[in-house]
Scaffold this motif. Structure first.
Motif, PDB file in Angstrom:
ATOM      1  N   PRO A 230       0.460  13.420  14.666  1.00  0.00           N
ATOM      2  CA  PRO A 230      -0.154  14.588  14.545  1.00  0.00           C
ATOM      3  C   PRO A 230       0.229  15.965  13.776  1.00  0.00           C
ATOM      4  O   PRO A 230      -0.585  16.542  13.280  1.00  0.00           O
ATOM      5  N   ALA A 231       1.669  16.059  13.615  1.00  0.00           N
ATOM      6  CA  ALA A 231       2.174  17.138  13.370  1.00  0.00           C
ATOM      7  C   ALA A 231       1.842  17.353  11.585  1.00  0.00           C
ATOM      8  O   ALA A 231       1.909  18.300  10.939  1.00  0.00           O
ATOM      9  N   ALA A 232       1.480  15.986  11.291  1.00  0.00           N
ATOM     10  CA  ALA A 232       1.323  15.870   9.610  1.00  0.00           C
ATOM     11  C   ALA A 232      -0.118  15.636   9.416  1.00  0.00           C
ATOM     12  O   ALA A 232      -0.585  14.953   8.347  1.00  0.00           O
ATOM     13  N   THR A 233      -0.894  16.674   9.902  1.00  0.00           N
ATOM     14  CA  THR A 233      -2.361  16.588   9.947  1.00  0.00           C
ATOM     15  C   THR A 233      -3.292  16.600   8.472  1.00  0.00           C
ATOM     16  O   THR A 233      -3.982  15.999   8.248  1.00  0.00           O
ATOM     17  N   PHE A 234      -2.420  17.196   7.516  1.00  0.00           N
ATOM     18  CA  PHE A 234      -2.999  17.380   6.422  1.00  0.00           C
ATOM     19  C   PHE A 234      -2.304  16.711   5.211  1.00  0.00           C
ATOM     20  O   PHE A 234      -2.354  16.867   3.746  1.00  0.00           O
ATOM     21  N   ILE A 235      -1.480  15.820   5.498  1.00  0.00           N
ATOM     22  CA  ILE A 235      -0.413  14.891   4.692  1.00  0.00           C
ATOM     23  C   ILE A 235      -1.220  13.688   4.728  1.00  0.00           C
ATOM     24  O   ILE A 235      -1.144  12.959   5.374  1.00  0.00           O
ATOM     25  N   SER A 236      -1.834  13.468   3.573  1.00  0.00           N
ATOM     26  CA  SER A 236      -2.377  11.922   3.265  1.00  0.00           C
ATOM     27  C   SER A 236      -2.336  11.558   1.910  1.00  0.00           C
ATOM     28  O   SER A 236      -2.713  12.578   0.954  1.00  0.00           O
ATOM     29  N   GLY A 237      -2.102  10.339   1.501  1.00  0.00           N
ATOM     30  CA  GLY A 237      -1.776   9.712   0.075  1.00  0.00           C
ATOM     31  C   GLY A 237      -0.883  10.164  -0.554  1.00  0.00           C
ATOM     32  O   GLY A 237      -0.527   9.911  -1.979  1.00  0.00           O
ATOM     33  N   THR A 238       0.300  10.534   0.044  1.00  0.00           N
ATOM     34  CA  THR A 238       1.580  10.965  -0.523  1.00  0.00           C
ATOM     35  C   THR A 238       2.721   9.664  -0.512  1.00  0.00           C
ATOM     36  O   THR A 238       2.409   8.740   0.572  1.00  0.00           O
ATOM     37  N   ASN A 239       3.384   9.595  -1.360  1.00  0.00           N
ATOM     38  CA  ASN A 239       4.761   8.624  -1.121  1.00  0.00           C
ATOM     39  C   ASN A 239       5.837   9.401  -1.017  1.00  0.00           C
ATOM     40  O   ASN A 239       6.379   9.925  -1.768  1.00  0.00           O
ATOM     41  N   LEU A 240       6.358   9.155   0.125  1.00  0.00           N
ATOM     42  CA  LEU A 240       7.625  10.005   0.365  1.00  0.00           C
ATOM     43  C   LEU A 240       8.907   9.343   0.106  1.00  0.00           C
ATOM     44  O   LEU A 240       8.989   8.270   0.786  1.00  0.00           O
ATOM     45  N   VAL A 241       9.562   9.726  -0.825  1.00  0.00           N
ATOM     46  CA  VAL A 241      10.798   8.866  -1.111  1.00  0.00           C
ATOM     47  C   VAL A 241      11.950   9.552  -0.409  1.00  0.00           C
ATOM     48  O   VAL A 241      12.329  10.753  -0.409  1.00  0.00           O
ATOM     49  N   VAL A 242      12.553   8.375   0.296  1.00  0.00           N
ATOM     50  CA  VAL A 242      13.986   8.696   1.081  1.00  0.00           C
ATOM     51  C   VAL A 242      14.862   8.222   0.555  1.00  0.00           C
ATOM     52  O   VAL A 242      15.511   6.861   0.898  1.00  0.00           O
ATOM     53  N   ASP A 243      15.819   8.431  -0.581  1.00  0.00           N
ATOM     54  CA  ASP A 243      16.695   7.608  -1.464  1.00  0.00           C
ATOM     55  C   ASP A 243      17.958   8.729  -1.676  1.00  0.00           C
ATOM     56  O   ASP A 243      18.727   8.027  -2.584  1.00  0.00           O
ATOM     57  N   GLY A 244      18.327   9.833  -1.227  1.00  0.00           N
ATOM     58  CA  GLY A 244      19.394  10.588  -1.560  1.00  0.00           C
ATOM     59  C   GLY A 244      19.568  10.753  -2.976  1.00  0.00           C
ATOM     60  O   GLY A 244      20.711  10.928  -3.528  1.00  0.00           O
ATOM     61  N   ALA A 245      18.376  10.966  -3.633  1.00  0.00           N
ATOM     62  CA  ALA A 245      18.583  11.502  -5.053  1.00  0.00           C
ATOM     63  C   ALA A 245      18.815  10.217  -6.091  1.00  0.00           C
ATOM     64  O   ALA A 245      19.270  10.307  -7.053  1.00  0.00           O
ATOM     65  N   LEU A 246      18.694   9.041  -5.343  1.00  0.00           N
ATOM     66  CA  LEU A 246      18.884   7.936  -6.340  1.00  0.00           C
ATOM     67  C   LEU A 246      18.046   7.661  -7.368  1.00  0.00           C
ATOM     68  O   LEU A 246      18.484   7.412  -8.542  1.00  0.00           O
ATOM     69  N   THR A 247      16.826   7.768  -7.158  1.00  0.00           N
ATOM     70  CA  THR A 247      15.758   7.687  -8.591  1.00  0.00           C
ATOM     71  C   THR A 247      15.723   9.055  -9.128  1.00  0.00           C
ATOM     72  O   THR A 247      16.005  10.076  -8.625  1.00  0.00           O
ATOM     73  N   ARG A 248      15.585   8.877 -10.546  1.00  0.00           N
ATOM     74  CA  ARG A 248      15.653   9.975 -11.403  1.00  0.00           C
ATOM     75  C   ARG A 248      14.362  10.277 -12.111  1.00  0.00           C
ATOM     76  O   ARG A 248      13.945  11.502 -12.561  1.00  0.00           O
ATOM     77  N   GLY A 249      13.157   9.483 -11.884  1.00  0.00           N
ATOM     78  CA  GLY A 249      11.799   9.670 -12.582  1.00  0.00           C
ATOM     79  C   GLY A 249      11.296  11.023 -11.750  1.00  0.00           C
ATOM     80  O   GLY A 249      11.529  11.193 -10.758  1.00  0.00           O
ATOM     81  N   VAL A 250      10.522  11.792 -12.579  1.00  0.00           N
ATOM     82  CA  VAL A 250       9.846  12.738 -11.819  1.00  0.00           C
ATOM     83  C   VAL A 250       8.456  12.266 -11.037  1.00  0.00           C
ATOM     84  O   VAL A 250       7.751  11.652 -11.953  1.00  0.00           O
ATOM     85  N   GLN A 251       8.360  12.362 -10.034  1.00  0.00           N
ATOM     86  CA  GLN A 251       7.285  12.070  -9.333  1.00  0.00           C
ATOM     87  C   GLN A 251       6.092  13.103  -9.392  1.00  0.00           C
ATOM     88  O   GLN A 251       6.127  14.223  -8.664  1.00  0.00           O
ATOM     89  N   LEU A 252       5.059  12.951 -10.118  1.00  0.00           N
ATOM     90  CA  LEU A 252       4.132  14.090 -10.280  1.00  0.00           C
ATOM     91  C   LEU A 252       2.892  13.966  -9.562  1.00  0.00           C
ATOM     92  O   LEU A 252       2.628  12.664  -9.117  1.00  0.00           O
TER      93      LEU A 252
END
Length: 252
Positions: A230-252
């Protein structure tokens, strides 16, 4: 930060090892009651015993998530037993990388349809909660083209699309988010096996990450637990990348 998970009930698929187990432990450590499933009865029993011995309120069940009836029954039974469901985490993957017809079928049934069936079975309970949350586990392979660009990457990408659609359709009632891990190393996991059996691929994958290492399950689980809370009450529809900066594409 209080994640406000005390007294909440969460369901996690594939909860006996790796990311799934870390998510179960993370949710339970924040005060949630956690029902989890996995295919191996022995693995489920071992995980349940270890986490209960650590003082966590966890309940494991052996379920083959490709069996839609069994998965739905587990969800409904869990809701009845625990008085509802506040969050679900769809974590199971077939890890089917080579582009064979069998792997396309396995990825569709396991990665995609287990997620859809879990959500549909849990949705009535989630909508009754005042903090209903869905978290799906995708992958950086669903975000960019890499060595897993066949069935695995394709359906991981589809999971992001599906989840963002849920977020829009359920806005104001149930939140839906995705976590996309990079490579995750743990004992008994796929990357340990690759390290032993395909050292060239392992070295290549390790070399792609500017941190010089792979993630731990716990590092990914922290993101999942937060988005499920419930702490994330206004976060919906996001894709949270957890990769240590592995990917280089810009997520807009």
């Amino acid at each position: 930060m209080d994640l406000q998970l005390t007294g909440r009930t969460a369901l996690v698929t594939g909860g006996s090892r790796g990311i799934g187990r870390a998510v179960v432990e993370g949710l339970a450590a924040e005060g949630a009651t956690v029902a989890f499933c996995a295919r191996s009865a022995d693995g489920v029993a071992k995980t349940e015993e270890e986490l209960r011995d650590a003082g966590h309120d966890v309940h494991g069940t052996a379920v083959d998530v490709t069996d839609g009836d069994a998965l739905g029954a587990w969800v409904r039974d869990s809701a009845a037993t625990h008085g509802g469901i506040d969050a679900v985490v769809a974590n199971v993957s077939a890890l089917a990388i080579p582009s064979t017809e069998e792997n396309w079928a396995a990825s569709f049934t396991t990665d995609m349809m287990h997620t859809v069936r879990l959500v549909e079975a849990a949705l009535p309970s989630l909508e009754e909660s005042d903090a209903g949350a869905i978290v799906t586990i995708s992958s950086v392979s669903g975000r960019e083209i890499d060595f897993a660009a066949g069935p695995y990457g394709t359906f991981k990408g589809a999971l992001v699309h599906y989840t963002q659609g849920l977020a829009y359709q359920l806005a104001g009632r149930v939140r839906a988010n995705t976590v996309s891990p990079g490579n995750v190393y743990f004992t008994g996991g796929v990357w340990e096996s690759i390290e032993e059996n395909d050292p060239d691929l392992y070295a290549h994958a390790l070399g792609l990450n500017p941190t010089g290492r792979m993630a731990t399950p716990e590092e990914v689980a922290r993101a999942v637990v937060f988005l499920a809370s419930p702490a994330a009450t206004f976060i919906s529809g996001t894709n949270l990348v957890v990769d240590g900066a592995l990917t280089r594409g810009v997520q807009l």
